[in-house]
Design a protein around this motif. Structure first.
Motif, PDB file in Angstrom:
ATOM      1  N   ALA A  67     -13.540 -28.670  -6.779  1.00  0.00           N
ATOM      2  CA  ALA A  67     -14.096 -27.460  -6.190  1.00  0.00           C
ATOM      3  C   ALA A  67     -15.604 -27.466  -6.374  1.00  0.00           C
ATOM      4  N   SER A 131       0.616 -22.527   6.720  1.00  0.00           N
ATOM      5  CA  SER A 131       0.162 -21.191   6.349  1.00  0.00           C
ATOM      6  C   SER A 131       0.363 -20.171   7.458  1.00  0.00           C
ATOM      7  N   ARG A 167     -12.981 -21.725  13.881  1.00  0.00           N
ATOM      8  CA  ARG A 167     -12.100 -20.675  13.394  1.00  0.00           C
ATOM      9  C   ARG A 167     -11.549 -19.939  14.612  1.00  0.00           C
ATOM     10  N   CYS A 192     -19.238 -26.044   4.272  1.00  0.00           N
ATOM     11  CA  CYS A 192     -18.214 -25.006   4.237  1.00  0.00           C
ATOM     12  C   CYS A 192     -17.922 -24.579   2.800  1.00  0.00           C
ATOM     13  N   ALA A 193     -17.885 -25.546   1.889  1.00  0.00           N
ATOM     14  CA  ALA A 193     -17.631 -25.208   0.488  1.00  0.00           C
ATOM     15  C   ALA A 193     -18.751 -24.345  -0.075  1.00  0.00           C
ATOM     16  N   GLY A 196     -18.517 -20.815   1.197  1.00  0.00           N
ATOM     17  CA  GLY A 196     -17.285 -20.093   0.898  1.00  0.00           C
ATOM     18  C   GLY A 196     -16.339 -19.985   2.067  1.00  0.00           C
ATOM     19  N   ASP A 198     -13.123 -20.975   4.030  1.00  0.00           N
ATOM     20  CA  ASP A 198     -11.814 -21.556   3.769  1.00  0.00           C
ATOM     21  C   ASP A 198     -11.425 -22.446   4.945  1.00  0.00           C
ATOM     22  N   GLY A 200      -8.833 -24.030   5.354  1.00  0.00           N
ATOM     23  CA  GLY A 200      -7.426 -23.901   5.668  1.00  0.00           C
ATOM     24  C   GLY A 200      -7.153 -22.926   6.793  1.00  0.00           C
ATOM     25  N   GLN A 201      -8.194 -22.231   7.247  1.00  0.00           N
ATOM     26  CA  GLN A 201      -8.031 -21.209   8.280  1.00  0.00           C
ATOM     27  C   GLN A 201      -8.579 -21.640   9.642  1.00  0.00           C
TER      28      GLN A 201
END
Length: 273
Positions: A67, A131, A167, A192-193, A196, A198, A200-201
């Motif tokens: 992370a 998800s 997105r 992106c990290a 913040g 995500d 995964g979206q």
């Protein structure tokens, strides 16, 4: 600190037998060393822009950190020979990394330089969870066109790759460019990290073909969908199938092909698998 990612250089254009002087913007590339607590882990040729993103994205996709919060601090240091992107981790973590450190010094676009075994070339990937993310087919079809609006360096040079994050309902919310397609994706993941976001979206969008390394990096970043303007390799497809990654290729001219886990893409046809 890293300077202009493009340089204006003189040349002679020959068209229809006529010659004329031209000045073109050419993309810059420099050796960039990623160091961990003072020890060099990798050296790659890269475009000298967004290198903080590159270093973090590289660290995430290479498993150096799990992370962004594990990086205590980072800095860029320029030398005549190139640039060091320095990461500082807790000492115990850095010692573990040093024990398995591999040095990579290779040409642009070489994603497997310096590995020490066949097992390292095709590392095991986690299986992405379902998800419930769904992306309209129209957004997939227009993804690479949407990315074109986020490629200022390409507009100047016509010689770099881009990676973007789409997105659903919002379009491309982050994009990065580099002469190397792997570097562009690492920069995107790092950006992106740091922001913040995500991954995964949404979906990773690429201006390149889909190779093994691009699938690996996408899965390790946690993005469940990969959209590319060009083709996947057969091996990349096998990895995507095994990791639960939705893979859409040839996304251009208002259409696309689905090769793996198409349930995340909503089209008018109900039998997309």
């Amino acid at each position: 600190m890293t300077g202009d990612p493009a340089q204006i250089r003189a040349g002679v254009s020959v068209q229809g037998g006529a010659r004329r002087d031209v000045h073109r913007a050419l993309p810059e590339e420099l050796p960039v060393a990623v160091t961990v607590n003072g020890s060099t882990h990798a050296v790659m040729m890269a475009t000298p822009a967004d290198l903080e993103d590159f270093a973090l994205g590289f660290a995430l996709t290479e498993g150096l950190v799990g992370a962004a919060s594990e990086v205590e601090r980072s800095e860029l240091v320029a030398f005549d020979e190139g640039i060091e992107a320095r990461l500082w981790l807790p000492e115990a973590q850095a010692e573990v990394i040093a024990a398995r450190r591999r040095s990579m010094a290779g040409p642009v676009g070489c994603g497997l330089c310096g590995i020490e075994s066949l097992e390292q070339a095709v590392r095991a990937l986690p299986v992405l969870p379902d998800s419930g993310l769904r992306i309209p087919g129209a957004e997939v079809a227009g993804a690479t066109d949407a990315l074109r609006d986020h490629q200022p360096l390409h507009d100047r040079t016509h010689a770099v790759h881009a990676a973007g994050f789409l997105r659903p309902g919002e379009g491309i919310v982050m994009a990065r460019e580099d002469v190397g397609r792997h570097n562009a994706l690492d920069k995107l993941i790092g950006a992106c990290a740091r922001a913040g976001i995500d991954m995964g979206q949404g979906a990773v969008v690429l201006t390149s073909r889909v190779s093994v390394e691009m699938v690996q990096k996408t899965v390790l970043a946690g993005a469940p969908v990969l959209i590319a303007v060009s083709a996947p390799t057969a091996h990349a497809l096998r990895l995507a199938e095994g990791a639960g990654l939705t893979l859409a290729a040839f996304a251009r001219c208002g259409g696309f092909d689905i090769y793996a886990h198409g349930h995340r893409i909503v089209t008018e046809e109900s039998d997309v698998a």
